[in-house]
Design a protein around this motif. Structure first.
Motif, short mmCIF file in Angstrom:
data_model
loop_
_atom_site.label_atom_id
_atom_site.label_comp_id
_atom_site.label_asym_id
_atom_site.label_seq_id
_atom_site.Cartn_x
_atom_site.Cartn_y
_atom_site.Cartn_z
N ARG A 130 -9.22 -2.16 20.92
CA ARG A 130 -7.98 -2.26 21.72
C ARG A 130 -6.82 -2.55 20.76
O ARG A 130 -6.44 -3.70 20.57
N PRO A 131 -6.26 -1.51 20.16
CA PRO A 131 -5.25 -1.75 19.10
C PRO A 131 -4.04 -2.57 19.55
O PRO A 131 -3.50 -3.34 18.75
N SER A 132 -3.64 -2.45 20.81
CA SER A 132 -2.49 -3.27 21.25
C SER A 132 -2.87 -4.75 21.31
O SER A 132 -2.05 -5.63 21.04
N LYS A 133 -4.12 -5.02 21.66
CA LYS A 133 -4.60 -6.42 21.63
C LYS A 133 -4.65 -6.92 20.19
O LYS A 133 -4.31 -8.07 19.90
N SER A 134 -5.07 -6.04 19.28
CA SER A 134 -5.09 -6.42 17.86
C SER A 134 -3.67 -6.75 17.40
O SER A 134 -3.44 -7.73 16.68
N ALA A 135 -2.71 -5.91 17.81
CA ALA A 135 -1.31 -6.14 17.43
C ALA A 135 -0.83 -7.49 17.98
O ALA A 135 -0.15 -8.25 17.28
N ILE A 171 -0.87 3.43 17.29
CA ILE A 171 -1.98 3.45 18.25
C ILE A 171 -2.02 2.14 19.06
O ILE A 171 -2.71 2.06 20.06
N GLY A 172 -1.28 1.13 18.60
CA GLY A 172 -1.17 -0.12 19.35
C GLY A 172 0.12 -0.81 18.96
O GLY A 172 0.64 -0.57 17.86
N TRP A 173 0.64 -1.64 19.83
CA TRP A 173 1.91 -2.33 19.53
C TRP A 173 2.02 -3.57 20.40
O TRP A 173 1.40 -3.66 21.46
N ASP A 174 2.81 -4.53 19.95
CA ASP A 174 3.06 -5.72 20.75
C ASP A 174 4.38 -6.34 20.29
O ASP A 174 4.71 -6.30 19.10
N GLY A 175 5.13 -6.86 21.24
CA GLY A 175 6.39 -7.52 20.90
C GLY A 175 7.59 -6.61 21.00
O GLY A 175 8.72 -7.03 20.75
N MET A 176 7.36 -5.36 21.33
CA MET A 176 8.45 -4.40 21.55
C MET A 176 7.92 -3.30 22.46
O MET A 176 6.72 -3.07 22.53
#
Ligand code: GDP
Ligand code: MN
Ligand code: MN
Length: 260
Positions: A130-135, A171-176
């Motif tokens: 889960r790349p967004s969770k990793s981010a 492939i994943g992102w967080d904070g934006m």
């Protein structure tokens, strides 16, 4: 906008905390409001997403796929690799002359993004689950080091339909948000923009990939500074659903008829 490599990161091992390793090295290059891109290769290594071909029992489908690929390529193809690709995927979109699949988190790429190079001690490196969770984990880890607001993008290098060459994608992102919505804004002639949704996470991933490099001498983490998302509306829709994707619908009715 400035792109700064995070240098001197070690070979990443399972269990390594990327946020700690990056925070220890980024120093003043990293500040609140920046974006940090991290190559999926090291996220996967840290999460222990390595695998060995011996772990994959060969299904009839994997054997058939490998046989067809081997015939087209004129060389042996390991059915256990085809099995690994199937197990990482929810849909096989193209089965020859290469495997194009949808990963479990919605990203479409060749071989489910499984890498076979630069993986010490193992055969395969799978994409993060889960790349967004990793981010999000990396972002939270950076906050513990006093970097309160750093957006994180997990990237991979992918080929593109219609064009030669590979480039970085998110492939994943967080904070934006993933995209910036220009619809309703005006162009230079005062005409209203009707369709433009700018995938900023992909654009930042591609820019960072220039700094990351692909060979042995690169670095997996890049700081993007002096860049702001701005105040347009954002969206987290990056991966199209089948209903919303004409190309994918066309592929569903498509069969490879030879040639490589
Ligand atoms: P991908 O684009 O996510 O598939 O990642 P790549 O395999 O292209 O790696 C991106 C960059 O990180 C390359 O320059 C690699 O040399 C480098 N790299 C890969 N693994 C490691 C690692 O464990 N440690 C360090 N420091 N660099 C790595
Ligand atoms: Mn990769
Ligand atoms: Mn790469």
């Amino acid at each position: 906008m400035e792109l700064s490599p995070v240098t001197d990161l070690p070979e990443i091992r399972p269990g390594d905390d990327l946020a700690d390793l990056i925070a220890d090295r980024a120093g003043d290059d990293l500040a609140d409001g920046d974006v940090l891109t991290v190559a999926s290769t090291v996220v996967s290594k840290g999460e222990g997403r390595t695998a060995d071909l011996t772990e994959y029992p060969i299904s009839g489908r994997a054997q058939d796929l490998a046989d067809t690929l081997a015939e087209l390529a004129g060389e042996e193809k390991d059915p256990r690799f085809a099995q690994a690709v199937l197990e990482e995927s929810t849909e096989l979109l193209i089965d020859a002359p290469f495997l194009l699949t949808e990963t479990r988190f919605g990203h479409i790429c060749v071989n489910a993004g499984i890498d076979r190079s630069n993986v010490p001690e193992h055969d395969l490196l799978l994409l993060p689950e889960r790349p967004s969770k990793s981010a999000a984990r990396i972002r939270d880890g950076l906050a513990e080091h006093g970097y309160e607001d750093v957006a994180v993008i997990v990237t991979d290098t992918c080929g593109r339909p219609f064009r030669h060459g590979q480039r970085g994608v998110a492939i994943g992102w967080d904070g934006m948000p993933a995209s910036r919505d220009w619809r309703g804004e005006q162009d230079r002639d005062g005409r209203e923009l009707g369709v433009t949704v700018q995938s900023v996470v992909d654009e930042l991933a591609a820019a960072a990939n220039l700094v990351t490099g692909e060979g042995a001498g690169g670095t997996p983490a890049v700081v993007v500074s002096d860049w702001a998302f701005g105040d347009l509306a954002g969206s987290d829709e990056l991966f199209r659903s089948v209903e919303d994707d004409l190309i994918r619908q066309a592929l569903r009715g498509w069969e490879w008829e030879g040639g490589t």
